[in-house]
Motif scaffolding. Structure first.
Motif, PDB file in Angstrom:
ATOM      1  N   LEU A   1      -8.101 -31.551  22.965  1.00  0.00           N
ATOM      2  CA  LEU A   1      -7.949 -31.211  24.385  1.00  0.00           C
ATOM      3  C   LEU A   1      -9.301 -31.271  25.082  1.00  0.00           C
ATOM      4  CD1 LEU A   1      -5.540 -28.133  24.271  1.00  0.00           C
ATOM      5  CD2 LEU A   1      -4.991 -30.479  24.865  1.00  0.00           C
TER       6      LEU A   1
ATOM      7  N   GLN B   1      -8.229 -27.898  29.837  1.00  0.00           N
ATOM      8  CA  GLN B   1      -6.864 -28.418  29.824  1.00  0.00           C
ATOM      9  C   GLN B   1      -5.871 -27.345  29.392  1.00  0.00           C
ATOM     10  OE1 GLN B   1      -6.411 -32.022  27.575  1.00  0.00           O
ATOM     11  NE2 GLN B   1      -4.434 -32.496  28.489  1.00  0.00           N
TER      12      GLN B   1
ATOM     13  N   LEU C   1      -1.521 -27.980  34.832  1.00  0.00           N
ATOM     14  CA  LEU C   1      -2.154 -28.075  33.525  1.00  0.00           C
ATOM     15  C   LEU C   1      -1.096 -28.141  32.401  1.00  0.00           C
ATOM     16  CD1 LEU C   1      -5.154 -25.624  33.953  1.00  0.00           C
ATOM     17  CD2 LEU C   1      -5.245 -28.107  33.735  1.00  0.00           C
TER      18      LEU C   1
ATOM     19  N   LYS D   1       0.250 -31.591  32.274  1.00  0.00           N
ATOM     20  CA  LYS D   1      -0.727 -32.473  31.629  1.00  0.00           C
ATOM     21  C   LYS D   1      -0.696 -32.274  30.127  1.00  0.00           C
ATOM     22  CE  LYS D   1      -4.421 -33.211  34.981  1.00  0.00           C
ATOM     23  NZ  LYS D   1      -5.819 -32.900  35.243  1.00  0.00           N
TER      24      LYS D   1
END
Length: 166
Positions: free
Chosen positions: A105, A109, A158, A161
């Motif tokens: 990551l 993130q 987030l 994502k």
């Protein structure tokens, strides 16, 4: 002539007696007035002392209340500081866990997993007043976007994502 002189002397004598009587009456009236003034002064002084005592009692009560509130505020501040420290430690522990578990990551993130609370920043009285005015201005007929709403929006982005990466 002798009769005139006797009459004049008796008039002078009567005049002196009347002046003496008037002076005595005036002296008695002044004494009574002085006594009345002193009596009123003592009453006013007693009333003043009673009022002063009441004010002193209220002042002592207010000082005691301020002292109690100050002590409570100090306790709450200490508690807040310990909670802030605990939250920071929890954030750091989560960050270490995330870094160890998901090394791929990018930084930030997985921040949505971390506790939301950041260090408390106290507003100055001017900032608090400006914030109150802004809230009153925007709360009439409109919905105000809060920091929590912004954080939730950021978390959702987030999260999306994070899910799309895996």
């Amino acid at each position: 002539m002798l009769a005139e002189e006797l009459h004049r002397k008796s008039i002078e004598q009567l005049n002196k007696e009347k002046c003496h009587e008037i002076n005595i009456a005036l002296s008695i009236a002044q004494k009574e007035y002085q006594i009345e003034i002193e009596k009123q002064f003592k009453e006013a002084e007693a009333l003043h002392l009673d009022e002063l005592e009441k004010v002193v009692v209220k002042l002592k009560a207010a000082e005691e209340q301020i002292k109690t509130l100050t002590q409570e505020l100090e306790k709450m501040t200490d508690w807040k500081d310990s909670l802030e420290t605990e939250i920071q430690a929890t954030r750091q522990a989560f960050q270490k866990y995330i870094d160890a578990t998901f090394p791929n990551l990018s930084p930030g993130q997985a921040d949505f997993i971390l506790p939301l609370r950041k260090a408390f920043q106290q507003d100055t009285p001017e900032e608090a007043e400006a914030s109150d005015k802004e809230y009153k201005r925007t709360s009439i007929g409109s919905v105000r976007s809060t920091d929590m709403d912004k954080q939730n929006d950021k978390k959702v982005m987030l999260k999306n994502k994070f899910i799309s990466v895996h």
